[in-house]
Structures are given as structure tokens and as C-alpha cells.
Design a protein around this motif. Structure first.
Motif, PDB file in Angstrom:
ATOM      1  N   PRO A 102      31.066  34.293  41.326  1.00 19.97           N
ATOM      2  CA  PRO A 102      32.219  35.112  40.975  1.00 19.97           C
ATOM      3  C   PRO A 102      33.257  34.340  40.166  1.00 19.97           C
ATOM      4  CG  PRO A 102      32.341  34.433  43.268  1.00 19.97           C
ATOM      5  CD  PRO A 102      31.018  33.956  42.762  1.00 19.97           C
ATOM      6  N   LEU A 103      33.930  35.056  39.305  1.00 18.80           N
ATOM      7  CA  LEU A 103      35.013  34.498  38.477  1.00 18.80           C
ATOM      8  C   LEU A 103      36.315  35.167  38.896  1.00 18.80           C
ATOM      9  CD1 LEU A 103      35.803  32.784  35.892  1.00 18.80           C
ATOM     10  CD2 LEU A 103      35.609  34.951  34.642  1.00 18.80           C
ATOM     11  N   ARG A 104      37.298  34.354  39.259  1.00 15.54           N
ATOM     12  CA  ARG A 104      38.581  34.890  39.716  1.00 15.54           C
ATOM     13  C   ARG A 104      39.674  34.649  38.692  1.00 15.54           C
ATOM     14  NH1 ARG A 104      36.178  33.603  44.522  1.00 15.54           N
ATOM     15  NH2 ARG A 104      36.515  31.375  44.234  1.00 15.54           N
ATOM     16  N   LEU A 105      40.386  35.728  38.392  1.00 19.70           N
ATOM     17  CA  LEU A 105      41.597  35.612  37.584  1.00 19.70           C
ATOM     18  C   LEU A 105      42.767  35.558  38.557  1.00 19.70           C
ATOM     19  CD1 LEU A 105      39.462  36.937  35.614  1.00 19.70           C
ATOM     20  CD2 LEU A 105      41.450  37.834  34.389  1.00 19.70           C
ATOM     21  N   LEU A 106      43.521  34.489  38.504  1.00 23.02           N
ATOM     22  CA  LEU A 106      44.551  34.258  39.505  1.00 23.02           C
ATOM     23  C   LEU A 106      45.783  35.110  39.259  1.00 23.02           C
ATOM     24  CD1 LEU A 106      44.168  30.379  39.429  1.00 23.02           C
ATOM     25  CD2 LEU A 106      43.024  32.016  40.941  1.00 23.02           C
ATOM     26  N   SER A 107      46.223  35.200  38.029  1.00 22.51           N
ATOM     27  CA  SER A 107      47.398  35.979  37.639  1.00 22.51           C
ATOM     28  C   SER A 107      47.166  36.422  36.196  1.00 22.51           C
ATOM     29  CB  SER A 107      48.659  35.129  37.747  1.00 22.51           C
ATOM     30  OG  SER A 107      49.800  35.864  37.321  1.00 22.51           O
ATOM     31  N   ALA A 108      46.655  37.634  36.054  1.00 23.81           N
ATOM     32  CA  ALA A 108      46.185  38.085  34.749  1.00 23.81           C
ATOM     33  C   ALA A 108      47.295  38.075  33.694  1.00 23.81           C
ATOM     34  CB  ALA A 108      45.589  39.481  34.863  1.00 23.81           C
ATOM     35  N   ALA A 109      46.903  37.693  32.490  1.00 23.63           N
ATOM     36  CA  ALA A 109      47.804  37.687  31.341  1.00 23.63           C
ATOM     37  C   ALA A 109      47.155  38.456  30.193  1.00 23.63           C
ATOM     38  CB  ALA A 109      48.093  36.252  30.910  1.00 23.63           C
ATOM     39  N   PRO A 110      47.941  39.040  29.311  1.00 22.99           N
ATOM     40  CA  PRO A 110      47.362  39.781  28.172  1.00 22.99           C
ATOM     41  C   PRO A 110      46.383  38.937  27.360  1.00 22.99           C
ATOM     42  CG  PRO A 110      49.695  40.285  28.364  1.00 22.99           C
ATOM     43  CD  PRO A 110      49.408  39.202  29.365  1.00 22.99           C
ATOM     44  N   SER A 111      46.583  37.624  27.305  1.00 21.32           N
ATOM     45  CA  SER A 111      45.675  36.747  26.560  1.00 21.32           C
ATOM     46  C   SER A 111      44.281  36.686  27.179  1.00 21.32           C
ATOM     47  CB  SER A 111      46.251  35.331  26.474  1.00 21.32           C
ATOM     48  OG  SER A 111      46.409  34.794  27.780  1.00 21.32           O
ATOM     49  N   GLN A 112      44.141  37.191  28.397  1.00 22.84           N
ATOM     50  CA  GLN A 112      42.839  37.212  29.044  1.00 22.84           C
ATOM     51  C   GLN A 112      42.079  38.512  28.791  1.00 22.84           C
ATOM     52  OE1 GLN A 112      44.411  36.054  33.005  1.00 22.84           O
ATOM     53  NE2 GLN A 112      43.041  34.278  32.859  1.00 22.84           N
ATOM     54  N   THR A 113      42.657  39.379  28.000  1.00 25.23           N
ATOM     55  CA  THR A 113      41.940  40.568  27.549  1.00 25.23           C
ATOM     56  C   THR A 113      40.747  40.118  26.723  1.00 25.23           C
ATOM     57  OG1 THR A 113      43.875  42.002  27.531  1.00 25.23           O
ATOM     58  CG2 THR A 113      42.057  42.601  26.063  1.00 25.23           C
ATOM     59  N   SER A 114      39.550  40.482  27.178  1.00 27.05           N
ATOM     60  CA  SER A 114      38.338  39.984  26.540  1.00 27.05           C
ATOM     61  C   SER A 114      37.133  40.658  27.183  1.00 27.05           C
ATOM     62  CB  SER A 114      38.248  38.463  26.727  1.00 27.05           C
ATOM     63  OG  SER A 114      37.218  37.907  25.937  1.00 27.05           O
ATOM     64  N   VAL A 115      35.960  40.321  26.676  1.00 19.26           N
ATOM     65  CA  VAL A 115      34.713  40.708  27.322  1.00 19.26           C
ATOM     66  C   VAL A 115      34.142  39.451  27.971  1.00 19.26           C
ATOM     67  CG1 VAL A 115      32.426  41.704  27.073  1.00 19.26           C
ATOM     68  CG2 VAL A 115      34.296  42.508  25.619  1.00 19.26           C
ATOM     69  N   TYR A 116      33.776  39.576  29.228  1.00 15.67           N
ATOM     70  CA  TYR A 116      33.308  38.431  29.999  1.00 15.67           C
ATOM     71  C   TYR A 116      31.811  38.579  30.269  1.00 15.67           C
ATOM     72  CZ  TYR A 116      38.170  37.233  30.635  1.00 15.67           C
ATOM     73  OH  TYR A 116      39.480  36.886  30.405  1.00 15.67           O
ATOM     74  N   PHE A 117      31.083  37.511  29.957  1.00  7.62           N
ATOM     75  CA  PHE A 117      29.643  37.499  30.172  1.00  7.62           C
ATOM     76  C   PHE A 117      29.272  36.398  31.154  1.00  7.62           C
ATOM     77  CE2 PHE A 117      28.256  40.563  27.151  1.00  7.62           C
ATOM     78  CZ  PHE A 117      29.131  40.488  26.086  1.00  7.62           C
ATOM     79  N   CYS A 118      28.415  36.756  32.067  1.00  6.53           N
ATOM     80  CA  CYS A 118      27.831  35.795  32.985  1.00  6.53           C
ATOM     81  C   CYS A 118      26.415  35.501  32.496  1.00  6.53           C
ATOM     82  CB  CYS A 118      27.797  36.392  34.387  1.00  6.53           C
ATOM     83  SG  CYS A 118      27.092  35.311  35.648  1.00  6.53           S
ATOM     84  N   ALA A 119      25.952  34.286  32.694  1.00  7.10           N
ATOM     85  CA  ALA A 119      24.615  33.910  32.242  1.00  7.10           C
ATOM     86  C   ALA A 119      23.974  32.984  33.259  1.00  7.10           C
ATOM     87  CB  ALA A 119      24.680  33.233  30.871  1.00  7.10           C
ATOM     88  N   SER A 120      22.654  32.922  33.230  1.00 12.83           N
ATOM     89  CA  SER A 120      21.957  32.011  34.131  1.00 12.83           C
ATOM     90  C   SER A 120      20.679  31.502  33.494  1.00 12.83           C
ATOM     91  CB  SER A 120      21.637  32.700  35.457  1.00 12.83           C
ATOM     92  OG  SER A 120      20.557  33.609  35.329  1.00 12.83           O
ATOM     93  N   LYS A 121      20.241  30.336  33.957  1.00 12.09           N
ATOM     94  CA  LYS A 121      18.930  29.807  33.598  1.00 12.09           C
ATOM     95  C   LYS A 121      18.446  28.973  34.765  1.00 12.09           C
ATOM     96  CE  LYS A 121      19.049  25.911  30.802  1.00 12.09           C
ATOM     97  NZ  LYS A 121      19.165  25.258  29.479  1.00 12.09           N
ATOM     98  N   PHE A 122      17.154  28.662  34.782  1.00 14.45           N
ATOM     99  CA  PHE A 122      16.589  28.035  35.970  1.00 14.45           C
ATOM    100  C   PHE A 122      17.229  26.689  36.241  1.00 14.45           C
ATOM    101  CE2 PHE A 122      13.740  27.621  39.370  1.00 14.45           C
ATOM    102  CZ  PHE A 122      13.322  26.307  39.408  1.00 14.45           C
ATOM    103  N   SER A 123      17.314  25.881  35.204  1.00 16.61           N
ATOM    104  CA  SER A 123      17.852  24.538  35.400  1.00 16.61           C
ATOM    105  C   SER A 123      18.490  24.047  34.120  1.00 16.61           C
ATOM    106  CB  SER A 123      16.735  23.572  35.816  1.00 16.61           C
ATOM    107  OG  SER A 123      17.206  22.225  35.788  1.00 16.61           O
ATOM    108  N   ARG A 124      19.584  23.335  34.245  1.00 17.47           N
ATOM    109  CA  ARG A 124      20.223  22.738  33.068  1.00 17.47           C
ATOM    110  C   ARG A 124      19.358  21.638  32.481  1.00 17.47           C
ATOM    111  NH1 ARG A 124      25.835  19.409  33.360  1.00 17.47           N
ATOM    112  NH2 ARG A 124      24.531  18.099  34.664  1.00 17.47           N
ATOM    113  N   ASP A 125      18.490  21.060  33.301  1.00 19.12           N
ATOM    114  CA  ASP A 125      17.741  19.887  32.876  1.00 19.12           C
ATOM    115  C   ASP A 125      16.547  20.210  31.985  1.00 19.12           C
ATOM    116  OD1 ASP A 125      18.354  18.329  36.078  1.00 19.12           O
ATOM    117  OD2 ASP A 125      19.448  18.177  34.182  1.00 19.12           O
ATOM    118  N   ARG A 126      16.313  21.470  31.732  1.00 18.89           N
ATOM    119  CA  ARG A 126      15.206  21.862  30.858  1.00 18.89           C
ATOM    120  C   ARG A 126      15.781  22.523  29.613  1.00 18.89           C
ATOM    121  NH1 ARG A 126      11.124  24.876  35.131  1.00 18.89           N
ATOM    122  NH2 ARG A 126      11.271  23.333  36.800  1.00 18.89           N
ATOM    123  N   PRO A 127      15.949  21.784  28.524  1.00 26.94           N
ATOM    124  CA  PRO A 127      16.579  22.338  27.325  1.00 26.94           C
ATOM    125  C   PRO A 127      15.817  23.518  26.730  1.00 26.94           C
ATOM    126  CG  PRO A 127      15.735  20.127  26.906  1.00 26.94           C
ATOM    127  CD  PRO A 127      15.596  20.369  28.361  1.00 26.94           C
TER     128      PRO A 127
END
Lengths: 108, 115
Positions: free
Chosen positions: B75-100
């Protein structure tokens, strides 16, 4: 952070082959070259990846010269549905760094 | 597999409000990350995690907190939202960072508007 360089936009017509070239001036030895596609209001989607020479899949071809300082994504016979933003990235252990991408507009 | 899922799809906040953007993956991926994308721009990394209990800052971490108590959720928490945080947020995943050569999978995004 390593960043790639690619054209901001390209225009094409349906049925044409489109080649998008990217510069990888800071690519590390262990990095791969990866291309992503992004449609409006969607997350990026993996297209193709390679280390060197040529890679082909059902969607595209990727050409990487021996020095790996550039890459070319080739989309054969584009259609309207290929209109999207295309990103080239150096992919390694570092987190992905996205540039602004190439906005491809395919017209009928 | 559902892949990477994000909720909500769209949210409107007032300045100063807090909220949590949810991200989950069912692929047993170790590596998860959050990006934001402003109009006409590429994605910028906010925070990432290489496994449960381990998080680190990305390019634009200010104003955001993350935690990784399980492999599946980031989860991603916005502590105190500001207009500058208006955006589209994407979450991503991969099995391991160690495999380029590993492919990174992206969620559908959360569109956030801060008034």
C-alpha cells in the motif's frame, strides 16, 4: 540514474512498418534493453526485450547493435490499435527509469 | 492469476486529507514498486520494495509512505494530500530485482485528484 533518449513523437499510416530508435548511452554491462507500450489510461505493458543482436516475437522485432548504445523497435504493418506511447529502458537491478517515451500516432 | 490489482480506480481528495492506495499481486513476486505519472510525462518512481519488510525510496518519495508486511500487498499512503500530488499512480511487480531480464507487470492505475 540512467536514462535513454528517443523521439518525442512519430506519425504513421496503417499498414506501414514503423521503426523507433532509442539511444542507450549509459547502459551497463548487465542491463537488458526493454520496450514497453502504454495506451491511454492503462499501465505500461511489456513488448519485447533483448541483450544484443536481433529479437523477434509475435508483436515486434528489436535490433541491437554490437556496441549496445542504441536499439530499434520495429513494428510491422501497424494498425490504428498500435497508437500508443512506447518507452525504451535499460533494465537491470536498478529500478526502472522511464523517459517521456515516443508517442506513435497511426492514421488510417 | 489476477496479476497486479489496484484500488480505487479513481479518488478525489481535499488538500490535507490522507488516504491509502492499495496494490496487490498474486504472482508471488518479491519486487514491488509505486510510480506516478503526470500528464504527458513518463513514470517516476516513488518507493519500492525488494521483499516483505524491506522498502526504499525512489526518485520522488516526499509526501508518501509505504510498508510491506506481506509479499502480496504494497500500500501507498498519502499523509497530507496536496494539489501537486494530483496524478495517476501505478503499482508494478516482478519476481526479483536480481534478474534484469524479468518482465515488470503494471497495474491498471489509480487516478487521484487533489482539490
Amino acid at each position: 540514474l540512467a536514462k535513454t533518449t528517443q523521439p518525442i513523437s512519430m506519425d504513421s499510416y496503417e499498414g506501414q512498418e514503423v521503426n523507433i530508435t532509442c539511444s542507450h548511452n549509459n547502459i551497463a554491462t548487465n542491463d537488458y534493453i526493454t520496450w514497453y507500450q502504454q495506451f491511454p489510461s492503462q499501465g505500461p505493458r511489456f513488448i519485447i526485450q533483448g541483450y544484443k543482436t536481433k529479437v523477434t516475437n509475435e508483436v515486434a522485432s528489436l535490433f541491437i547493435p554490437a556496441d549496445r548504445k542504441s536499439s530499434t523497435l520495429s513494428l510491422p504493418r501497424v494498425s490504428l490499435s498500435d497508437t500508443a506511447v512506447y518507452y525504451c529502458l535499460d533494465t537491470g537491478r536498478r529500478a526502472l527509469t522511464f523517459g517521456s517515451g515516443t508517442r506513435l500516432q497511426v492514421q488510417p | 492469476n489476477a496479476g497486479v490489482t489496484q484500488t480505487p480506480k479513481f479518488q478525489v481528495l481535499k488538500t490535507g486529507q490522507s488516504m491509502t492506495l492499495q496494490c496487490a499481486q498474486d504472482m508471488n513476486h518479491e519486487y514491488m514498486s509505486w510510480y506516478r505519472q503526470d500528464p504527458g510525462m513518463g513514470l517516476r518512481l516513488i518507493h519500492y520494495s525488494v521483499g516483505a519488510g524491506i522498502t526504499d525510496q525512489g526518485e520522488v518519495p516526499n509526501g508518501y509512505n509505504v510498508s510491506r508486511s506481506t509479499t502480496e500487498d504494497f500500500p501507498l499512503r498519502l499523509l497530507s494530500a496536496a494539489p501537486s500530488q494530483t496524478s495517476v499512480y501505478f503499482c508494478a511487480s516482478k519476481f526479483s530485482r536480481d534478474r534484469p531480464q524479468e518482465t515488470q507487470y503494471f497495474g491498471p492505475g489509480t487516478r487521484l485528484l487533489v482539490l
